[in-house]
Design a protein around this motif. Structure first.
Motif, PDB file in Angstrom:
ATOM      1  N   MET A 299       0.845  -1.199   0.000  1.00 43.97           N
ATOM      2  CA  MET A 299       0.000   0.000   0.000  1.00 43.97           C
ATOM      3  C   MET A 299       0.882   1.252   0.000  1.00 43.97           C
ATOM      4  O   MET A 299       1.836   1.354   0.763  1.00 43.97           O
ATOM      5  N   THR A 300       0.584   2.190  -0.866  1.00 40.36           N
ATOM      6  CA  THR A 300       1.334   3.436  -0.905  1.00 40.36           C
ATOM      7  C   THR A 300       1.033   4.269   0.339  1.00 40.36           C
ATOM      8  O   THR A 300      -0.115   4.375   0.750  1.00 40.36           O
ATOM      9  N   GLU A 301       2.075   4.842   0.932  1.00 42.28           N
ATOM     10  CA  GLU A 301       1.870   5.646   2.130  1.00 42.28           C
ATOM     11  C   GLU A 301       0.939   6.815   1.830  1.00 42.28           C
ATOM     12  O   GLU A 301       1.081   7.515   0.835  1.00 42.28           O
ATOM     13  N   GLY A 302      -0.038   7.007   2.728  1.00 37.97           N
ATOM     14  CA  GLY A 302      -0.992   8.090   2.528  1.00 37.97           C
ATOM     15  C   GLY A 302      -2.157   7.713   1.647  1.00 37.97           C
ATOM     16  O   GLY A 302      -2.978   8.569   1.311  1.00 37.97           O
ATOM     17  N   MET A 303      -2.259   6.423   1.264  1.00 32.73           N
ATOM     18  CA  MET A 303      -3.390   5.934   0.490  1.00 32.73           C
ATOM     19  C   MET A 303      -3.940   4.687   1.167  1.00 32.73           C
ATOM     20  O   MET A 303      -3.176   3.777   1.506  1.00 32.73           O
ATOM     21  N   TYR A 304      -5.254   4.652   1.384  1.00 31.38           N
ATOM     22  CA  TYR A 304      -5.868   3.569   2.133  1.00 31.38           C
ATOM     23  C   TYR A 304      -7.133   3.090   1.430  1.00 31.38           C
ATOM     24  O   TYR A 304      -7.964   3.901   1.019  1.00 31.38           O
ATOM     25  N   PRO A 305      -7.294   1.774   1.276  1.00 34.93           N
ATOM     26  CA  PRO A 305      -8.515   1.260   0.647  1.00 34.93           C
ATOM     27  C   PRO A 305      -9.728   1.420   1.561  1.00 34.93           C
ATOM     28  O   PRO A 305      -9.601   1.371   2.795  1.00 34.93           O
ATOM     29  N   LEU A 306     -10.887   1.618   0.971  1.00 32.57           N
ATOM     30  CA  LEU A 306     -12.158   1.664   1.687  1.00 32.57           C
ATOM     31  C   LEU A 306     -12.938   0.414   1.305  1.00 32.57           C
ATOM     32  O   LEU A 306     -13.146   0.154   0.117  1.00 32.57           O
ATOM     33  N   GLY A 307     -13.390  -0.340   2.280  1.00 32.38           N
ATOM     34  CA  GLY A 307     -14.083  -1.589   2.017  1.00 32.38           C
ATOM     35  C   GLY A 307     -15.460  -1.398   1.409  1.00 32.38           C
ATOM     36  O   GLY A 307     -16.029  -0.294   1.430  1.00 32.38           O
ATOM     37  N   ARG A 308     -16.014  -2.491   0.882  1.00 30.39           N
ATOM     38  CA  ARG A 308     -17.304  -2.412   0.214  1.00 30.39           C
ATOM     39  C   ARG A 308     -18.433  -2.048   1.171  1.00 30.39           C
ATOM     40  O   ARG A 308     -19.508  -1.636   0.736  1.00 30.39           O
ATOM     41  N   LEU A 309     -18.223  -2.192   2.480  1.00 28.64           N
ATOM     42  CA  LEU A 309     -19.253  -1.852   3.459  1.00 28.64           C
ATOM     43  C   LEU A 309     -19.126  -0.421   3.984  1.00 28.64           C
ATOM     44  O   LEU A 309     -19.846  -0.034   4.904  1.00 28.64           O
ATOM     45  N   THR A 310     -18.222   0.369   3.396  1.00 28.55           N
ATOM     46  CA  THR A 310     -18.078   1.768   3.805  1.00 28.55           C
ATOM     47  C   THR A 310     -19.391   2.510   3.580  1.00 28.55           C
ATOM     48  O   THR A 310     -19.956   2.456   2.483  1.00 28.55           O
ATOM     49  N   PRO A 311     -19.923   3.211   4.606  1.00 30.61           N
ATOM     50  CA  PRO A 311     -21.186   3.944   4.429  1.00 30.61           C
ATOM     51  C   PRO A 311     -21.039   5.048   3.377  1.00 30.61           C
ATOM     52  O   PRO A 311     -19.939   5.514   3.083  1.00 30.61           O
ATOM     53  N   SER A 312     -22.159   5.464   2.832  1.00 31.43           N
ATOM     54  CA  SER A 312     -22.157   6.554   1.864  1.00 31.43           C
ATOM     55  C   SER A 312     -21.418   7.772   2.408  1.00 31.43           C
ATOM     56  O   SER A 312     -21.568   8.142   3.574  1.00 31.43           O
ATOM     57  N   LEU A 313     -20.634   8.406   1.564  1.00 27.06           N
ATOM     58  CA  LEU A 313     -19.857   9.570   1.984  1.00 27.06           C
ATOM     59  C   LEU A 313     -20.741  10.768   2.306  1.00 27.06           C
ATOM     60  O   LEU A 313     -20.305  11.701   2.975  1.00 27.06           O
ATOM     61  N   VAL A 314     -21.969  10.765   1.805  1.00 27.26           N
ATOM     62  CA  VAL A 314     -22.869  11.875   2.119  1.00 27.26           C
ATOM     63  C   VAL A 314     -23.344  11.792   3.567  1.00 27.26           C
ATOM     64  O   VAL A 314     -23.793  12.775   4.147  1.00 27.26           O
ATOM     65  N   ARG A 315     -23.219  10.604   4.168  1.00 18.43           N
ATOM     66  CA  ARG A 315     -23.668  10.412   5.548  1.00 18.43           C
ATOM     67  C   ARG A 315     -22.555  10.670   6.555  1.00 18.43           C
ATOM     68  O   ARG A 315     -22.785  11.227   7.624  1.00 18.43           O
ATOM     69  N   GLN A 316     -21.351  10.219   6.241  1.00 21.71           N
ATOM     70  CA  GLN A 316     -20.278  10.328   7.230  1.00 21.71           C
ATOM     71  C   GLN A 316     -18.921  10.239   6.554  1.00 21.71           C
ATOM     72  O   GLN A 316     -18.702   9.399   5.692  1.00 21.71           O
ATOM     73  N   GLU A 317     -18.035  11.122   6.956  1.00 20.91           N
ATOM     74  CA  GLU A 317     -16.663  11.086   6.442  1.00 20.91           C
ATOM     75  C   GLU A 317     -15.900   9.986   7.172  1.00 20.91           C
ATOM     76  O   GLU A 317     -15.846   9.972   8.402  1.00 20.91           O
ATOM     77  N   PRO A 318     -15.292   9.040   6.448  1.00 17.32           N
ATOM     78  CA  PRO A 318     -14.558   7.960   7.124  1.00 17.32           C
ATOM     79  C   PRO A 318     -13.323   8.490   7.852  1.00 17.32           C
ATOM     80  O   PRO A 318     -12.840   9.599   7.588  1.00 17.32           O
ATOM     81  N   LEU A 319     -12.828   7.678   8.759  1.00 17.61           N
ATOM     82  CA  LEU A 319     -11.537   7.983   9.376  1.00 17.61           C
ATOM     83  C   LEU A 319     -10.431   7.793   8.347  1.00 17.61           C
ATOM     84  O   LEU A 319     -10.561   7.019   7.400  1.00 17.61           O
ATOM     85  N   PHE A 320      -9.347   8.489   8.548  1.00 19.66           N
ATOM     86  CA  PHE A 320      -8.193   8.376   7.664  1.00 19.66           C
ATOM     87  C   PHE A 320      -7.015   7.947   8.521  1.00 19.66           C
ATOM     88  O   PHE A 320      -6.554   8.701   9.380  1.00 19.66           O
ATOM     89  N   ALA A 321      -6.544   6.705   8.306  1.00 18.15           N
ATOM     90  CA  ALA A 321      -5.478   6.137   9.130  1.00 18.15           C
ATOM     91  C   ALA A 321      -5.847   6.200  10.611  1.00 18.15           C
ATOM     92  O   ALA A 321      -5.010   6.428  11.472  1.00 18.15           O
ATOM     93  N   GLY A 322      -7.149   6.024  10.912  1.00 20.13           N
ATOM     94  CA  GLY A 322      -7.613   5.962  12.286  1.00 20.13           C
ATOM     95  C   GLY A 322      -7.894   7.290  12.932  1.00 20.13           C
ATOM     96  O   GLY A 322      -8.210   7.347  14.117  1.00 20.13           O
ATOM     97  N   ALA A 323      -7.788   8.371  12.183  1.00 19.58           N
ATOM     98  CA  ALA A 323      -8.013   9.702  12.756  1.00 19.58           C
ATOM     99  C   ALA A 323      -8.814  10.550  11.764  1.00 19.58           C
ATOM    100  O   ALA A 323      -9.059  10.153  10.629  1.00 19.58           O
ATOM    101  N   ALA A 324      -9.228  11.734  12.233  1.00 21.00           N
ATOM    102  CA  ALA A 324      -9.922  12.653  11.337  1.00 21.00           C
ATOM    103  C   ALA A 324      -8.992  13.036  10.185  1.00 21.00           C
ATOM    104  O   ALA A 324      -7.787  13.206  10.363  1.00 21.00           O
ATOM    105  N   ALA A 325      -9.551  13.176   9.004  1.00 23.09           N
ATOM    106  CA  ALA A 325      -8.743  13.439   7.812  1.00 23.09           C
ATOM    107  C   ALA A 325      -8.282  14.885   7.760  1.00 23.09           C
ATOM    108  O   ALA A 325      -9.058  15.800   8.042  1.00 23.09           O
ATOM    109  N   PRO A 326      -7.013  15.118   7.376  1.00 20.09           N
ATOM    110  CA  PRO A 326      -6.557  16.491   7.158  1.00 20.09           C
ATOM    111  C   PRO A 326      -7.289  17.121   5.981  1.00 20.09           C
ATOM    112  O   PRO A 326      -7.809  16.435   5.103  1.00 20.09           O
ATOM    113  N   ALA A 327      -7.316  18.436   5.962  1.00 20.10           N
ATOM    114  CA  ALA A 327      -7.943  19.153   4.852  1.00 20.10           C
ATOM    115  C   ALA A 327      -7.317  18.720   3.531  1.00 20.10           C
ATOM    116  O   ALA A 327      -6.100  18.557   3.429  1.00 20.10           O
TER     117      ALA A 327
END
Length: 268
Positions: free
Chosen positions: A1-29
């Motif tokens: 996996m390239t550093e700073g790039m993370y796969p999102l699984g098929r069960l990831t909720p819609s992005l309109v509902r919730q922003e996923p965590l990024f490497a376990g934390a809130a995503a930088p701008a």
């Protein structure tokens, strides 16, 4: 996996509902999230980085239209480019079919467009409609707070009763879902207004002046493609109709005012 790039699984909720965590934390701008048919990817905003989406799974980052032969194997590329003192993400269409984004012209083959901060759905119409969800993080994590008991929100734009009446008349065929409905001309709008109980003295110039006032006020509030400097003259009415319908500002039941008159509509 390239550093700073993370796969999102098929069960990831819609992005309109919730922003996923990024490497376990809130995503930088500037962090990019993309969801397709079977999951997607998250990527930190690093100039020169790119993600590819298309039918050619597993050789693309985000799969879309896997069983639709009209979707290209590599239909689009999302590139992070230097912009001023920071970066921004740019979408490039590399497929045969256009990519449609809200409130803007279709992105044709080889065309590019910058992605705004926030949520943007991308539409590709092949043998069926495909949707790719894109989210550019603003640096503040947003959690979904909507439940079945939550009251329905109101996006309706403020209009005076006079403005509302003119717009209902001009877009009467659109609200009535007539075949290939187009907004009325200024002359047709004025004539229709003069048939409304309690109304008289309308003409093309008066109707146009009212609508121009609405367009400029909405433009000042940040709504785009409503002025002659930002859109072709022939597209201004259509763009305004889309804004008013998409926000629920104009509804089909509003057509009743053309029969009853405006008296009694205190909330307008």
């Amino acid at each position: 996996m390239t550093e700073g790039m993370y796969p999102l699984g098929r069960l990831t909720p819609s992005l309109v509902r919730q922003e996923p965590l990024f490497a376990g934390a809130a995503a930088p701008a500037g962090t990019l999230f993309v969801l397709g048919d079977t999951g997607g990817y998250a990527a930190a905003a690093v100039a020169g980085r790119s993600l590819v989406l298309g039918r050619n799974a597993p050789d693309v980052h985000v799969a879309i239209g896997g069983e639709d032969g009209y979707v290209s194997r590599e239909h689009a590329t999302l590139r992070c480019v230097a912009h001023g003192t920071g970066t921004r993400w740019v979408l490039r269409n590399g497929g045969k079919l256009p990519i449609r984004l809200p409130d803007t012209a279709p992105l044709l083959r080889s065309h590019e467009a910058p992605l705004p901060v926030g949520y943007t759905p991308l539409y590709i119409q092949g043998s069926q409609l495909h949707v790719v969800e894109v989210l550019v993080a603003d640096g503040h994590r947003h959690r979904g707070g909507v439940s079945p008991e939550t009251s329905t929100g109101n996006l309706r734009l403020p209009l005076t009763r006079r403005e509302w009446l003119v717009l209902v008349a001009m877009f009467s065929t659109v609200l009535g879902r007539e075949d290939q409905a187009l907004p009325l001309s200024w002359n047709e709008t004025g004539k229709l207004l003069n048939t409304v109980p309690g109304q008289s003295g309308w003409n093309d110039r008066k109707a146009e002046a009212v609508v121009d006032g609405v367009r400029h006020r909405l433009t000042a509030a940040g709504i785009e493609r409503l002025t002659r400097e930002t859109a072709p003259a022939e597209a201004l009415k259509t763009n305004l109709a889309r804004v008013l319908v998409d926000t629920g500002t104009l509804l089909p039941e509003d057509l009743l005012v053309l029969e009853t008159g405006i008296d009694g509509y205190a909330d307008r």
